[in-house]
Write an enzyme that holds these catalytic residues in place. Structure first.
Site, short mmCIF file in Angstrom:
data_model
loop_
_atom_site.label_atom_id
_atom_site.label_comp_id
_atom_site.label_asym_id
_atom_site.label_seq_id
_atom_site.Cartn_x
_atom_site.Cartn_y
_atom_site.Cartn_z
N ASP A 96 0.80 -1.22 0.00
CA ASP A 96 0.00 0.00 0.00
C ASP A 96 0.84 1.28 0.00
O ASP A 96 0.39 2.31 -0.48
CB ASP A 96 -1.01 0.01 1.15
CG ASP A 96 -0.39 -0.29 2.50
OD1 ASP A 96 0.84 -0.46 2.58
OD2 ASP A 96 -1.15 -0.35 3.49
N ASP A 131 4.66 1.47 13.56
CA ASP A 131 4.08 0.12 13.71
C ASP A 131 4.99 -0.86 14.43
O ASP A 131 4.57 -1.50 15.38
CB ASP A 131 3.69 -0.46 12.35
CG ASP A 131 2.60 0.32 11.66
OD1 ASP A 131 1.79 0.95 12.37
OD2 ASP A 131 2.55 0.33 10.43
#
Length: 868
Positions: free
Chosen positions: A67, A487
Site C-alpha cells: 500500500d 508500527d
C-alpha cells in the site's frame, strides 16, 4: 519524473507518459560522482501486503503489491522479492502506493500497476497506470485524470486492474471517487472511460465523517473474464464487474463490454471483496464483507454463481470457533484441482484469523483451526497448521512465542487483514497470503486434506521492506544501526544483514526518534509509544541489551524526538505537545526542561557533554547545562515553518547543520560554527530535508556529510567529503524511493556507507562501490600540497612540495591524519592543529589553544587544554 495532467472529460483519451526508469534525460546533470550499490537493511516485511498475483501461464512468476512501498517480483532462485518501483522520486512519491497489479497471461513479460497513494487532499497528485514489457525492470507511465488510493479504505479488495486473457491488449480498470470503469485497447498506452457502465459505486466507509479518509467512495472494484466465452485473439465476450454498492454489487456484459446489465439474484447487504472464475466448473466465486476493510469487517458471506445457469448458492463456512462473526476477504481456486477452493476471514482480531479449505467447491469446509469439545467436556485446540517465525522473530510483536490454546490469542498469529490468499496455479502445494505485516507461505498445502494432516507456515517476505522509518542512529561500537519506525517500533541491528527482533522491555508499538552518544559506545535513547499506548522514552548504556524506561508525560500526543549528550550521561526528550524532559543519570530519573518550547527539535553537541541544541518555529535554542535549561540564541534567517532536521558534526564542537523548511518560504540548508549564534546558508541547495554525518574520507579532517535534498534543481541523495565545500549526487534515477524527508545517517566505521530513511521502503543502505584507494608512498614520486599517500598503515597528506621525504618526520612535509569513529581527530606527532581543534590523546580529549604541531598534549604551559 514530474507529470502534470489536466483533468479530462469523461470518455477522453489519456496519452502515454514518458519513460520513468532507465537512462537519465538530457535535462539531468551528468552523474560524475562515485558509483553506489544500494540495498536494504534486513527487516523482512513490516507492512500490509494487500495483493499477491500469480501469472496464470508462466510457472514461478508471481508479484506482490503493497500500500505504501511499491511492487515486487519474486526471484525464485534467490527466494527473495525484488523491488520494482524504486525509481519513483520525490515529486511522484504517491506512485509507491499500488492499488492494483496485473500480470499478462499471454505475453508474460508484461506487467501493469495502478498507482497513487490517496484520493483525498493528503495527496496532491493524480494516479497513473504504469506498464512494463520486461517484468518490471523498466516502466512507462500513463497519467490518469483522477486520483488513485493505494493506501485508502478498500485497498485490499481484489485487483481493479485486469487483462483480458483472450485479447491481452485490452485492460479494464475500476476507479474510485465516482470515476467509473475505464478500458484500454492498446496495452495500457491509453485509457477511455466505459460510458455504458451503469454504476460508479458510491459506497463510503463513513459518509458523515469529518475525516476525508473515511468519506472516500470506493467506486468500481474488480473485473473477471469468462475466457471460454470467446476464442483467443478476440476480446472476451462475457465479463463480470463488481462495484461498491451493497444493493447492486455485480454487473455482466456478454458483448465484450459494449452493454451491461445487473446480475439477477446477486446477494445484497455486503461489499464484494474478491471474485474468481472457475472455468472448469463454470462458476464465479465471491467473498463479501459488510465494510470496506482492511481494518474492519464484522460480517460477510461466500457465494457461488453458476455462469451458465444464473444460479446463486450461499456457501458461507459455518464454523465460528470464537463465537463472533466476520467478513471474508481472501479467495482462491486451485487451478490444478478446481474442486478445491479456499477463503479467509478479512478480519478477526481475536483470537486469530480463520482460513477455510473446501475440496468440493464449497459444499463442506475445513477450518485451519477449531475448538473441539471432548467427551469429558474439556475444550482442545484442533489445528491444521504448524507455524514458525524463527527467521523473523519480530513477528511475535513483543510477546513470548506460545502454542495456541482455546480462548487465548496465539503468538505468533496467523495474521490479520488477509485480503489476498493465493494457491499457486502451477503447484497445488504452494499457498501464499498477505497480512498486515508479512507474507506467509506453505509448501505442503495438500497435506491439509490428509487425515490429521498439517501444513507448515513460515514468513516469506525476504526482500520486501515496507516499514516507515522515523529516525536513525549509527552508534559507536559494535552496533551497526538503531532505527525508529512506525508500527514495529524499531530495531537495534548489530548486523544490518541479519533479521533481528524489535525493541523489547519496553516494547514499542511505534517509534519516533533514536539517538546515540557522540563519544560513549553503547549509549542509545529511543522514544515512542509502548505496548499500552503511553508515550515514553527508554535509555540504554549497553547497546540496547537492557533499557531504563521513563514515565509517560501528561498531555503528550506522540513520542517526539530525543538527543543523547556527548558523554552518554544524559538525554533531552521533547515529546509531542508536552514539556520537554531531561535525564542526567542515564534514564533513571527525568525532570522538566526550562526555556524550550513543547514539540521542539533537539540535538546534542557530539563533543561537548554540556551542550544541547533546540529548534522551534524559526528560533534556535542552546543549553550549556546538559539540557536542563535552554536560552534562545538566534531568531532570524532560519525556517519558521515546515519540517526541520538538525545535525551536530561529530568531532567538532559547535558545528551545527540545519536542513528543512517550507516550499513557500525558507527552505534549504544552513550551517553554524559558533554553537548556533550565527548561521550561513549553504549554497546550491534549493531544498534540503535531512543532514547526517559518516566516516571521513581518507585524509579528510571532517566527516562525510549526507543529505536528501534538491540541489541545483535536481532531487537526490548528496554527499560532501570536504566539509560542505563541494557536493555530489550519489544516487541515480533508478534509485529514488519516494519521500526521504525523515532522516539520513552515515556510518562512523565505513567511509561512504549511508543509511536513508524512507516512508514505505524501509531503511535503504548505500555503499560506495569503488571508494578511492590511497596510493602507497613512493620515494621516486613527486608530491604537491594536498596529495595523499598511505605509509606504515596510516594516511598522510602533503603540506607542501615533497620528493624523497619519508612520512613521519616531525617537521617534514607529511601530516599523519587519523580520525576516530567518533569523528574526533587523533593527535599525531606530525599533524597541524589550530586554535579550537579537538584531539584525542591517551584516552583524553584536548583542545588546542593556538597553532600546534608536535606539541604533546598534557605538557605544562603547552598548546593544549583538557576538553573533557
Amino acid at each position: 519524473m514530474r507529470t502534470t495532467t489536466a483533468v479530462l472529460a469523461a470518455g477522453a483519451m489519456i496519452a502515454s507518459g514518458a519513460v520513468v526508469s532507465g537512462p537519465a534525460s538530457a535535462s539531468t546533470p551528468e552523474q560524475t560522482g562515485p558509483e553506489y550499490d544500494w540495498s536494504n537493511v534486513e527487516i523482512s516485511g513490516g507492512g500490509y501486503v494487500p495483493g499477491i498475483i500469480y501469472n496464470p501461464t508462466e510457472e514461478g512468476l508471481v508479484y506482490a503489491r503493497t500500500d505504501i512501498g511499491g511492487a515486487y517480483r519474486l526471484d525464485r532462485d534467490a527466494d527473495r522479492w525484488v523491488p520494482l518501483l524504486d525509481h519513483v522520486g520525490w515529486d511522484d512519491w504517491n506512485r509507491l502506493g499500488v492499488l492494483s497489479l496485473a500480470t499478462d497471461p499471454v505475453d508474460t513479460a508484461r506487467v501493469y500497476a495502478a498507482v497513487g497513494m490517496y484520493t483525498n487532499d493528503w495527496d496532491p497528485n493524480n494516479g497513473a497506470v504504469l506498464r512494463s514489457g520486461d517484468a518490471g525492470e523498466t516502466w512507462q507511465a500513463t497519467p490518469l485524470p483522477f486520483k488513485v488510493g493505494g493506501n485508502m479504505p478498500g485497498r485490499g479488495i481484489s485487483e481493479r486492474l485486469q487483462i483480458d486473457p483472450n485479447d491481452n491488449d485490452v485492460l479494464y480498470f475500476g476507479a474510485e471517487q465516482r470515476q467509473g470503469l475505464w478500458r484500454s485497447t492498446d496495452a495500457g498506452v491509453s485509457f477511455q472511460r466505459v460510458e455504458s457502465f451503469p454504476n460508479v459505486g458510491d459506497f463510503a466507509p463513513d459518509p458523515a465523517s469529518e475525516n476525508s479518509y473515511l468519506t472516500s467512495e470506493l467506486g468500481v472494484l474488480w473485473t473477471a473474464f469468462d475466457a471460454a466465452s470467446s476464442p483467443a485473439g478476440t476480446a472476451t465476450s462475457t465479463i463480470f464487474t463488481a462495484v461498491a454498492d451493497k444493493e447492486h454489487i455485480l454487473y455482466r456484459s456478454d458483448d465484450a463490454g459494449a452493454t451491461w446489465a445487473e446480475v439477477e439474484g446477486a446477494p445484497t447487504g455486503f461489499l464484494p471483496q474478491r471474485g474468481v472464475i472457475d472455468e472448469s466448473g463454470r462458476f464465479l466465486y465471491i467473498t463479501t464483507t459488510d465494510t470496506s476493510g482492511p481494518y474492519d469487517g464484522s460480517d460477510g458471506e461466500v457465494w457461488r454463481y453458476g455462469i451458465d445457469t444464473g444460479t446463486w448458492t450461499d456457501i458461507t463456512p459455518t464454523q465460528r470457533p470464537a463465537g463472533g462473526d466476520f467478513g471474508f476477504g481472501g479467495l482462491t481456486v486451485d487451478r490444478s484441482d478446481p474442486d478445491t477452493i479456499m477463503v479467509a476471514s478479512q478480519i478477526q482480531w481475536w483470537p486469530d484469523i480463520l482460513i477455510f479449505r473446501s475440496t468440493d467447491r464449497g459444499e463442506t469446509w475445513s477450518p485451519i483451526w477449531d475448538y473441539v469439545t471432548g467427551g469429558d467436556g474439556a475444550v482442545s485446540f484442533d489445528r491444521r497448521y504448524e507455524q514458525s517465525i524463527d527467521g523473523v522473530p519480530w513477528l511475535a510483536f513483543g510477546k513470548e512465542v506460545s502454542e495456541p490454546v482455546p480462548g487465548s490469542e496465539p503468538t505468533p498469529k496467523l495474521g490479520w487483514m488477509v485480503s489476498s490468499l493465493e494457491i499457486d496455479p502451477h503447484n497445488s502445494d504452494e499457498l501464499m497470503y498477505g497480512t498486515g505485516a508479512t507474507i506467509y507461505r506453505a509448501d505442503d498445502l495438500t497435506a491439509w486434506d490428509e487425515p490429521g494432516g498439517t501444513i507448515h507456515l513460515a514468513p516469506s517476505a525476504d526482500g520486501i521492506e515496507e516499514t516507515s522509518i522515523q529516525g536513525l542512529a549509527a552508534p559507536l561500537g559494535d552496533v551497526d544501526l538503531v532505527s525508529a519506525m512506525g508500527d514495529l517500533g524499531g530495531f537495534v541491528h548489530d548486523d544490518i544483514g541479519t533479521i533481528t527482533n524489535t525493541f523489547q522491555a519496553p516494547y514499542f508499538g511505534g517509534g519516533t526518534s533514536v539517538d546515540a552518544a557522540g563519544l560513549a559506545e553503547g549509549v542509545i535513547a529511543r522514544v515512542g509509544t509502548d505496548g499500552t499506548g503511553a508515550h515514553i522514552a527508554a535509555f540504554s548504556s549497553d547497546g540496547g541489551d537492557t533499557w531504563a524506561s521513563s514515565p509517560a508525560v501528561p498531555g503528550s500526543t506522540g513520542g517526539g524526538n530525543v538527543a543523547v549528550t556527548a558523554d552518554g550521561g544524559g538525554a533531552v526528550w521533547a515529546p509531542a505537545s508536552a514539556a520537554p524532559q531531561v535525564t542526567r543519570d542515564a534514564g533513571a530519573t527525568w525532570a522538566s526542561v526550562s526555556g524550550l518550547p513543547a514539540g521542539a527539535r533537539v540535538e546534542a553537541d557530539r563533543v561537548d557533554r554540556d551542550i544541547v541544541y533546540g529548534f522551534a518555529a524559526g528560533t534556535f535554542y542552546r543549553s550549556e547545562d546538559g539540557g536542563s535549561s535552554f536560552t534562545a540564541v538566534n531568531a532570524a534567517t532560519l525556517p519558521a515553518k515546515g519540517n526541520v532536521r538538525l545535525g551536530a558534526m561529530p568531532g567538532h564542537v559547535g558545528d551545527i547543520w540545519l536542513a528543512g523548511g517550507d516550499p513557500e518560504g525558507a527552505y534549504g540548508m544552513w550551517r553554524s560554527t559558533d554553537r548556533g549564534g550565527t548561521w550561513q546558508r549553504v549554497d546550491g541547495f534549493d531544498q534540503a530535508d535531512t543532514v547526517g554525518f559518516g566516516k571521513a574520507a581518507p585524509g579528510e579532517t571532517r566527516p562525510a556529510i549526507y543529505s536528501a535534498a534538491r540541489r541545483d534543481g535536481v532531487r537526490g541523495v548528496f554527499r560532501s567529503t570536504d566539509g560542505g565545500e563541494t557536493w555530489i549526487r550519489i544516487n541515480d534515477d533508478d534509485h529514488q524511493w519516494g519521500y526521504l524527508g525523515a532522516d539520513i545517517e552515515g556510518d562512523p566505521d565505513v567511509f561512504g556507507r549511508v543509511y536513508v530513511a524512507t516512508n514505505g521502503r524501509g531503511i535503504v543502505v548505500g555503499n560506495d562501490s569503488a571508494p578511492v584507494e590511497t596510493a602507497a608512498w613512493s620515494s621516486s614520486a613527486t608530491y604537491t600540497a594536498g596529495d595523499l599517500v598511505s605509509f606504515d598503515g596510516s594516511t598522510w597528506i602533503a603540506s607542501w612540495w615533497s620528493r624523497k621525504d619519508v612520512p613521519g618526520a616531525k617537521r617534514g612535509p607529511w601530516q599523519e591524519i587519523v580520525t576516530l569513529p567518533s569523528g574526533v581527530a587523533q593527535w599525531t606527532l606530525t599533524r597541524t592543529f589550530v586554535a579550537g581543534d579537538i584531539a584525542e590523546h591517551d584516552g583524553r580529549l584536548w583542545r588546542a589553544k593556538w597553532w600546534s604541531r608536535g606539541d604533546l598534549p598534557g605538557a605544562k604551559h603547552g598548546a593544549w587544554e583538557r576538553a573533557d
